[in-house]
Design a protein around this motif. Structure first.
Motif, mmCIF file in Angstrom:
data_model
loop_
_atom_site.group_PDB
_atom_site.id
_atom_site.type_symbol
_atom_site.label_atom_id
_atom_site.label_comp_id
_atom_site.label_asym_id
_atom_site.label_seq_id
_atom_site.Cartn_x
_atom_site.Cartn_y
_atom_site.Cartn_z
ATOM 1 N N ASN A 171 0.862 -1.182 0.000
ATOM 2 C CA ASN A 171 0.000 0.000 0.000
ATOM 3 C C ASN A 171 0.896 1.229 0.000
ATOM 4 N N LYS A 195 0.043 4.256 -0.414
ATOM 5 C CA LYS A 195 -0.651 5.468 0.040
ATOM 6 C C LYS A 195 -0.423 6.601 -0.980
ATOM 7 N N HIS A 197 -9.564 1.467 4.772
ATOM 8 C CA HIS A 197 -8.286 1.682 5.467
ATOM 9 C C HIS A 197 -8.528 2.686 6.596
ATOM 10 N N GLU A 227 -5.385 -4.226 10.939
ATOM 11 C CA GLU A 227 -4.346 -3.205 11.097
ATOM 12 C C GLU A 227 -4.621 -2.388 12.355
ATOM 13 N N ALA A 269 -0.332 0.989 15.208
ATOM 14 C CA ALA A 269 0.879 0.362 14.644
ATOM 15 C C ALA A 269 1.142 0.801 13.212
ATOM 16 N N ILE A 270 0.235 1.625 12.649
ATOM 17 C CA ILE A 270 0.393 2.007 11.246
ATOM 18 C C ILE A 270 1.315 3.215 11.127
ATOM 19 N N GLY A 271 2.423 3.014 10.434
ATOM 20 C CA GLY A 271 3.356 4.110 10.154
ATOM 21 C C GLY A 271 4.069 4.645 11.378
ATOM 22 N N GLY A 316 -1.362 -5.907 9.188
ATOM 23 C CA GLY A 316 -0.712 -4.696 8.696
ATOM 24 C C GLY A 316 -0.382 -3.773 9.854
ATOM 25 N N GLY A 317 0.761 -3.104 9.769
ATOM 26 C CA GLY A 317 1.173 -2.161 10.811
ATOM 27 C C GLY A 317 2.670 -2.294 11.043
ATOM 28 N N SER A 318 3.450 -1.423 10.355
ATOM 29 C CA SER A 318 4.911 -1.397 10.509
ATOM 30 C C SER A 318 5.571 -2.749 10.231
ATOM 31 N N LEU A 351 -0.256 -6.606 4.819
ATOM 32 C CA LEU A 351 -0.499 -5.367 4.085
ATOM 33 C C LEU A 351 0.605 -4.416 4.545
ATOM 34 N N VAL A 352 1.450 -4.028 3.610
ATOM 35 C CA VAL A 352 2.679 -3.319 3.967
ATOM 36 C C VAL A 352 2.625 -1.887 3.445
ATOM 37 N N GLY A 353 2.796 -0.925 4.322
ATOM 38 C CA GLY A 353 2.794 0.478 3.909
ATOM 39 C C GLY A 353 4.206 0.961 3.639
ATOM 40 N N GLY A 354 4.799 1.655 4.605
ATOM 41 C CA GLY A 354 6.096 2.314 4.439
ATOM 42 C C GLY A 354 7.169 1.437 3.802
HETATM 43 C C1 PEP Z 1 -0.822 0.539 5.874
HETATM 44 O O1 PEP Z 1 -0.900 1.689 5.521
HETATM 45 O O2 PEP Z 1 -1.683 -0.255 5.500
HETATM 46 C C2 PEP Z 1 0.295 0.152 6.743
HETATM 47 C C3 PEP Z 1 0.256 -1.010 7.322
HETATM 48 O O3 PEP Z 1 1.328 1.047 6.868
HETATM 49 P P1 PEP Z 1 2.760 0.802 7.565
HETATM 50 O O4 PEP Z 1 3.285 -0.518 7.088
HETATM 51 O O5 PEP Z 1 3.603 1.951 7.129
HETATM 52 O O6 PEP Z 1 2.514 0.784 9.049
#
Ligand code: PEP
Length: 248
Positions: free
Chosen positions: A4, A6, A94, A166, A170-172, A209-211, A230-233
């Motif tokens: 993801n 973003k 989200h 998520e 823990a997100i970002g 998902g979350g870091s 689900l991977v953000g950063g």
């Molecule tokens: C996300 O935005 O779905 C997410 C999990 O972000 P991050 O991995 O950066 O915490």
């Protein structure tokens, strides 16, 4: 295993990512996982063209869509528009959309239904705030979100979709839920789904998902109820994302 991005990367940067990622990702990762790249809307067409012309097996995902198929909804993007671009997955509900854009469970539910109507696989996100966790409401919160966001779906639909747990805190933030905490909440989500859709509970794929990063993915993926991430950063860097896909 979904990236993801973003609101990051223009279409040129997106193409560069795919070219680099393609060289980094190992065949083992491609064979065992559905790898989904979710760029911003403006880069979908460019990424799709690269995937298509180079015959790459990654799937294309969107980060949101509107619940109606067409009409006077300025600024929105519909399911048929995504399908036409060979998008196959769509992230819905989200926490950033729920929080910054006031998306309710009812809105998410309408979007999930619209995704199915258009042949898209929804990745429906749920999760609790830090305060809700500290006050012991984690399970109640995710149960409520699951029941209302997935209301009216058939067993078959739930079996074919993805849920992403998520935790919002823990997100970002660099803070990950412990693998055990993630497992416990995801097991609760599966239980809630089992209550309403007994035949779908073992088939629905549930992500954490979350870091997520290369350092914590092994422990997370070792949990019995965690099917993916689900991977953000960390998905913005092709090397990091390729490493995550090589979980033990
Ligand atoms: C996300 O935005 O779905 C997410 C999990 O972000 P991050 O991995 O950066 O915490």
């Amino acid at each position: 295993m979904a990236a993801n991005w973003k609101m990051n990367k223009n279409h040129i940067e997106a193409i560069h990512f795919v070219e680099e990622f393609r060289n980094r990702v190992e065949q083992k990762a491609i064979n065992r996982s559905d790898i989904v790249i979710c760029p911003p809307f403006t880069a979908l067409r460019s990424v799709q063209t690269v995937l298509d012309s180079e015959d790459l097996e990654f799937k294309l995902g969107a980060q949101n869509m509107y619940a109606e198929d067409s009409g006077a909804f300025t600024g929105e993007v519909s399911g048929p528009m995504l399908t036409k671009l060979a998008v196959t997955y769509v992230i819905l509900g989200h926490s950033e959309r729920r929080d910054y854009f006031q998306e309710s469970d009812e809105m998410v539910n309408n979007k999930v239904k619209a995704a199915f109507r258009n042949g898209l696989v929804p990745i429906c996100c749920v999760g609790e705030t830090l305060r809700e966790r500290e006050e012991g409401f984690t399970n109640k919160k995710v149960e409520w979100q699951i029941v209302h966001s997935l209301e009216g779906l058939t067993d078959e639909q739930i079996s074919g979709m993805v849920v992403a747990y998520e935790p919002i805190w823990a997100i970002g933030t660099g803070k990950t839920a412990t693998a055990q905490d993630a497992q416990d909440t995801i097991a609760t989500i599966r239980l809630v789904i089992r209550d309403h859709h007994p035949d779908a509970a073992d088939k629905v794929r549930i992500q954490y998902g979350g870091s997520v990063n290369p350092g914590n993915i092994d422990e997370l993926m070792a949990q019995p109820d965690i099917d993916g991430a689900l991977v953000g950063g960390a998905s913005l860097d092709p090397v990091q994302f390729a490493r995550i896909l090589m979980f033990e």
